[in-house]
Design a protein around this motif. Structure first.
Motif, mmCIF file in Angstrom:
data_model
loop_
_atom_site.group_PDB
_atom_site.id
_atom_site.type_symbol
_atom_site.label_atom_id
_atom_site.label_comp_id
_atom_site.label_asym_id
_atom_site.label_seq_id
_atom_site.Cartn_x
_atom_site.Cartn_y
_atom_site.Cartn_z
ATOM 1 N N GLU A 1 0.475 8.623 -3.070
ATOM 2 C CA GLU A 1 -0.060 7.282 -3.339
ATOM 3 C C GLU A 1 0.189 6.423 -2.108
ATOM 4 O O GLU A 1 1.329 6.208 -1.715
ATOM 5 N N ARG A 2 -0.870 5.952 -1.500
ATOM 6 C CA ARG A 2 -0.746 5.073 -0.333
ATOM 7 C C ARG A 2 -1.328 3.726 -0.672
ATOM 8 O O ARG A 2 -2.197 3.605 -1.512
ATOM 9 N N SER A 3 -0.868 2.736 0.037
ATOM 10 C CA SER A 3 -1.425 1.397 -0.184
ATOM 11 C C SER A 3 -2.844 1.336 0.329
ATOM 12 O O SER A 3 -3.224 2.102 1.219
ATOM 13 N N VAL A 4 -3.622 0.436 -0.230
ATOM 14 C CA VAL A 4 -5.016 0.309 0.153
ATOM 15 C C VAL A 4 -5.137 -0.302 1.529
ATOM 16 O O VAL A 4 -5.937 0.090 2.332
ATOM 17 N N ARG A 5 -4.324 -1.279 1.808
ATOM 18 C CA ARG A 5 -4.378 -1.924 3.128
ATOM 19 C C ARG A 5 -3.045 -1.916 3.774
ATOM 20 O O ARG A 5 -2.036 -1.996 3.281
ATOM 21 N N ALA B 1 -9.597 3.728 3.296
ATOM 22 C CA ALA B 1 -9.176 3.024 2.075
ATOM 23 C C ALA B 1 -10.184 3.249 0.961
ATOM 24 O O ALA B 1 -9.809 3.514 -0.188
ATOM 25 N N VAL B 2 -11.460 3.164 1.293
ATOM 26 C CA VAL B 2 -12.521 3.392 0.314
ATOM 27 C C VAL B 2 -12.443 4.825 -0.217
ATOM 28 O O VAL B 2 -12.542 5.055 -1.422
ATOM 29 N N LEU B 3 -12.226 5.776 0.662
ATOM 30 C CA LEU B 3 -12.123 7.178 0.243
ATOM 31 C C LEU B 3 -10.950 7.376 -0.711
ATOM 32 O O LEU B 3 -11.086 8.043 -1.739
ATOM 33 N N ALA C 1 -14.759 -3.145 -4.362
ATOM 34 C CA ALA C 1 -15.066 -4.448 -3.758
ATOM 35 C C ALA C 1 -14.015 -5.480 -4.161
ATOM 36 O O ALA C 1 -13.526 -6.237 -3.311
ATOM 37 N N GLU C 2 -13.659 -5.504 -5.424
ATOM 38 C CA GLU C 2 -12.653 -6.459 -5.904
ATOM 39 C C GLU C 2 -11.289 -6.187 -5.288
ATOM 40 O O GLU C 2 -10.595 -7.108 -4.856
ATOM 41 N N MET C 3 -10.895 -4.920 -5.223
ATOM 42 C CA MET C 3 -9.575 -4.561 -4.707
ATOM 43 C C MET C 3 -9.443 -4.861 -3.214
ATOM 44 O O MET C 3 -8.378 -5.265 -2.747
ATOM 45 N N LEU C 4 -10.525 -4.656 -2.469
ATOM 46 C CA LEU C 4 -10.500 -4.916 -1.025
ATOM 47 C C LEU C 4 -10.895 -6.354 -0.683
ATOM 48 O O LEU C 4 -10.901 -6.725 0.484
#
Length: 76
Positions: free
Chosen positions: A72-76, A13-15, A28-31
């Motif tokens: 485009e993939r979701s972060v989580r 996700a960070v990558l 940090a805010e998004m996760l």
């Protein structure tokens, strides 16, 4: 490239977020994690990818197929 790195879901996700141009603080805010944790995830992701720099990590992500252009993939 024949080597395939293994990333945790958080590292991947960070990558993806770094590849989209997000900053350490934005990640940090998004996760919804502390900036220090985001920094640790970025550092561990670079180690897992054997990357010297963050842009190098993004390049390895594309070379190994972890990242796909235009997807485009979701972060989580």
């Amino acid at each position: 490239m024949s080597w395939t790195p293994h990333l945790t879901e958080h590292e991947a996700a960070v990558l993806r977020l770094l590849a989209r141009g997000h900053t350490h603080t934005e990640i940090a805010e998004m996760l919804r994690i502390r900036p220090k944790v985001a920094g640790s995830l970025i550092h561990q992701m670079r180690i897992s990818l054997r990357a010297r720099t963050t842009p190098h990590a993004v390049a390895i992500g594309y070379e190994t197929g972890i990242l796909e252009p235009g997807v485009e993939r979701s972060v989580r």
